[in-house]
Every structure is written in structure tokens, then in C-alpha cells.
Write an enzyme that holds these catalytic residues in place. Structure first.
Site, PDB file in Angstrom:
ATOM      1  N   ASN A 114     -25.584  58.559  47.763  1.00 43.37           N
ATOM      2  CA  ASN A 114     -24.654  59.105  48.746  1.00 43.37           C
ATOM      3  C   ASN A 114     -24.925  60.594  48.897  1.00 43.37           C
ATOM      4  O   ASN A 114     -25.453  61.225  47.982  1.00 43.37           O
ATOM      5  CB  ASN A 114     -23.212  58.897  48.256  1.00 43.37           C
ATOM      6  CG  ASN A 114     -22.176  59.388  49.249  1.00 43.37           C
ATOM      7  OD1 ASN A 114     -22.325  59.205  50.471  1.00 43.37           O
ATOM      8  ND2 ASN A 114     -21.121  60.019  48.758  1.00 43.37           N
ATOM      9  N   HIS A 116     -22.687  64.073  49.780  1.00 43.98           N
ATOM     10  CA  HIS A 116     -21.306  64.534  49.899  1.00 43.98           C
ATOM     11  C   HIS A 116     -21.309  66.040  50.177  1.00 43.98           C
ATOM     12  O   HIS A 116     -22.056  66.782  49.542  1.00 43.98           O
ATOM     13  CB  HIS A 116     -20.538  64.232  48.611  1.00 43.98           C
ATOM     14  CG  HIS A 116     -19.093  64.610  48.705  1.00 43.98           C
ATOM     15  ND1 HIS A 116     -18.198  63.895  49.476  1.00 43.98           N
ATOM     16  CD2 HIS A 116     -18.409  65.646  48.182  1.00 43.98           C
ATOM     17  CE1 HIS A 116     -17.010  64.476  49.395  1.00 43.98           C
ATOM     18  NE2 HIS A 116     -17.114  65.532  48.615  1.00 43.98           N
ATOM     19  N   SER A 143     -24.248  67.731  47.865  1.00 44.66           N
ATOM     20  CA  SER A 143     -24.805  67.043  46.701  1.00 44.66           C
ATOM     21  C   SER A 143     -25.284  65.654  47.101  1.00 44.66           C
ATOM     22  O   SER A 143     -24.572  64.926  47.784  1.00 44.66           O
ATOM     23  CB  SER A 143     -23.723  66.853  45.622  1.00 44.66           C
ATOM     24  OG  SER A 143     -23.052  68.061  45.326  1.00 44.66           O
ATOM     25  N   ASP A 152     -17.021  59.484  45.295  1.00 47.90           N
ATOM     26  CA  ASP A 152     -17.783  60.742  45.271  1.00 47.90           C
ATOM     27  C   ASP A 152     -18.103  61.183  43.852  1.00 47.90           C
ATOM     28  O   ASP A 152     -18.041  62.381  43.511  1.00 47.90           O
ATOM     29  CB  ASP A 152     -17.025  61.847  46.026  1.00 47.90           C
ATOM     30  CG  ASP A 152     -16.853  61.512  47.491  1.00 47.90           C
ATOM     31  OD1 ASP A 152     -17.746  60.858  48.046  1.00 47.90           O
ATOM     32  OD2 ASP A 152     -15.818  61.885  48.072  1.00 47.90           O
TER      33      ASP A 152
HETATM   34  C1  GAR Z   1     -21.965  64.429  56.110  1.00 44.18           C
HETATM   35  O1  GAR Z   1     -21.559  65.773  56.114  1.00 44.18           O
HETATM   36  C2  GAR Z   1     -21.803  63.812  54.748  1.00 44.18           C
HETATM   37  O2  GAR Z   1     -22.014  64.737  53.711  1.00 44.18           O
HETATM   38  C3  GAR Z   1     -20.366  63.356  54.795  1.00 44.18           C
HETATM   39  O3  GAR Z   1     -20.202  62.848  56.093  1.00 44.18           O
HETATM   40  C4  GAR Z   1     -21.039  63.588  56.984  1.00 44.18           C
HETATM   41  C5  GAR Z   1     -21.797  62.618  57.841  1.00 44.18           C
HETATM   42  O4  GAR Z   1     -22.547  63.286  58.825  1.00 44.18           O
HETATM   43  N1  GAR Z   1     -20.084  62.365  53.795  1.00 44.18           N
HETATM   44  C6  GAR Z   1     -18.960  62.320  53.083  1.00 44.18           C
HETATM   45  O5  GAR Z   1     -18.036  63.082  53.258  1.00 44.18           O
HETATM   46  C7  GAR Z   1     -18.920  61.231  52.015  1.00 44.18           C
HETATM   47  N2  GAR Z   1     -17.818  61.414  51.152  1.00 44.18           N
HETATM   48  P1  GAR Z   1     -23.661  62.532  59.638  1.00 44.18           P
HETATM   49  O6  GAR Z   1     -23.050  61.226  60.168  1.00 44.18           O
HETATM   50  O7  GAR Z   1     -24.003  63.461  60.765  1.00 44.18           O
HETATM   51  O8  GAR Z   1     -24.829  62.264  58.732  1.00 44.18           O
END
Ligand code: GAR
Length: 201
Positions: A114, A116, A143, A152
């Protein structure tokens, strides 16, 4: 654990939205920087923009809406069956905004990652950028980690740090963090594919 995996490794990418991390992975593969192939992109939302990115890249797209299932156990079971059709070496959560059941995570233990948007273990959950600003932090980041049953959580593979500027809003900070996400996520997958590390839980 991944010693016997043939290159390019097979990835299934799970998304819920924009898919900019998916795009970064697609771009790295296309630039021959990442010995991997995305065998499917799966979204829990039919309108996720990332599905269009997958289509444009010629990658199979599947939608499995959580709204069609009465509970998390049933959804996760169906998701597991769908993913396993593609026999991935690694499952990539790229903005997949669902809490996963223990059984699901354990099925993919050691082969699910994942990204985060925080310097874990700080700021698990949502609104990480605003929370870092509100706390008066001087730096923030992102991360890549292996997924374990707790949200997470799980061993961190790579992190990147960015400064928090005095006039930052959650949006300007998110943009700075995203740039780093797009760098470290493909890099973490590359290190895994090249067998530079593995996890044996
Ligand atoms: C990213 O910023 C990722 O780190 C976050 O969602 C966004 C997705 O962006 N993930 C989380 O918060 C997981 N807990 P994207 O769809 O443009 O890749």
C-alpha cells in the site's frame, strides 16, 4: 519468498479514484524501468478515473462495487476470487479506499503493498495533510508498506519526506507529497521484483 517469481512480475492494482499512482507505475513499466506487467486494474467505484487510465494503457479493467454486497466479508471474498483469476505475484493498493478484512489480508500476506500519504506510523487514516499542518509539523511525506491486518500498518519499505511550508494548504502539501508517491511506489515494486527484499510473516 519471491525468489521463484519470473520477471516481469504480475501485478493486480486496486484503485478507488484518480489513479495517479497507477499512472506512475504504468509509465515506469512503459519506460522499461520496472520489470512488471499490470494484469488487471480493479476498482470498487465504476467512475474511478483510474479505470480510464488503465483503458488507455490497454490494461484489463474490472469493477467490483462494494454496494452490491451486504457486508465486508462477502465483498472481500468476491474481491479475492476476482484478483486470483489473474494469479498476481503482488497486489498493489493504489488509493484503494476500503478497509480490508483480516482474512483478505492474510490471503495475500507478504505480497500486498500500500501507499499512504504520511510518514508512518504518524497519521494513519484520512486527512493526513491537514493533520500534519495542524500539528505544526515541519515535514511530512509518504510511505510504501506491506499490508498487515491493521489499517495503514505493516512493515515500511520506502518513505519520502517533503518540507511543510508556512503558507501550505492541505492541497499544496498534497501535491508535493504526490510527486514523491509517484517516485517511491514504482521504486518499491522494482526492488521487490528484483528480489532485493521480501517479507516473511
Ligand atoms: C494517494 O495519495 C494515496 O497515498 C492515498 O490515496 C491517494 C490516491 O491517489 N492512499 C491512502 O490514503 C490509503 N490510506 P491516486 O488515486 O491519485 O493514486
Amino acid at each position: 519468498m519471491n525468489q521463484n517469481i519470473a520477471l516481469p512480475i504480475r501485478l493486480v492494482v486496486l484503485i478507488s479514484g484518480n489513479g495517479s499512482n497507477l499512472q506512475a507505475i504504468i509509465d515506469d513499466i512503459n519506460n522499461n524501468n520496472l520489470p512488471a506487467q499490470i494484469v488487471a486494474v480493479i476498482s470498487n467505484k465504476a467512475d474511478a478515473y483510474g479505470l480510464q487510465r488503465a483503458k488507455k494503457a490497454g490494461i484489463e479493467q474490472r469493477v467490483l462495487s462494494h454496494r452490491d454486497f451486504s457486508d465486508r466479508t462477502q465483498y472481500d471474498q468476491a474481491l479475492k476470487e476476482l484478483i486470483d483469476e489473474y494469479q498476481p505475484d503482488l497486489v498493489i493498493l493504489a488509493g484503494f479506499m476500503r478497509i480490508l478484512s483480516n482474512e483478505f489480508v492474510e490471503h495475500y500476506l507478504n505480497k500486498i503493498m500500500n501507499i499512504h500519504p504520511s510518514l508512518l506510523p504518524k497519521y494513519k487514516g484520512l486527512n493526513t495533510h491537514q493533520r500534519a499542518i495542524d500539528a505544526g509539523d515541519k515535514e511530512h511525506g509518504c510511505s510504501v508498506h506491506f499490508v498487515t491486518p491493521e489499517l495503514d500498518d505493516g512493515p515500511v519499505i520506502l518513505q519520502a519526506t517533503v518540507p511543510i511550508k508556512a503558507d501550505d494548504t492541505a492541497e499544496t502539501l498534497a501535491t508535493r507529497v504526490h510527486e514523491q508517491e509517484h517516485r517511491i511506489y514504482p521504486e518499491a515494486i522494482r526492488l521487490f521484483a528484483e528480489n532485493k527484499f521480501s517479507l516473511n510473516l
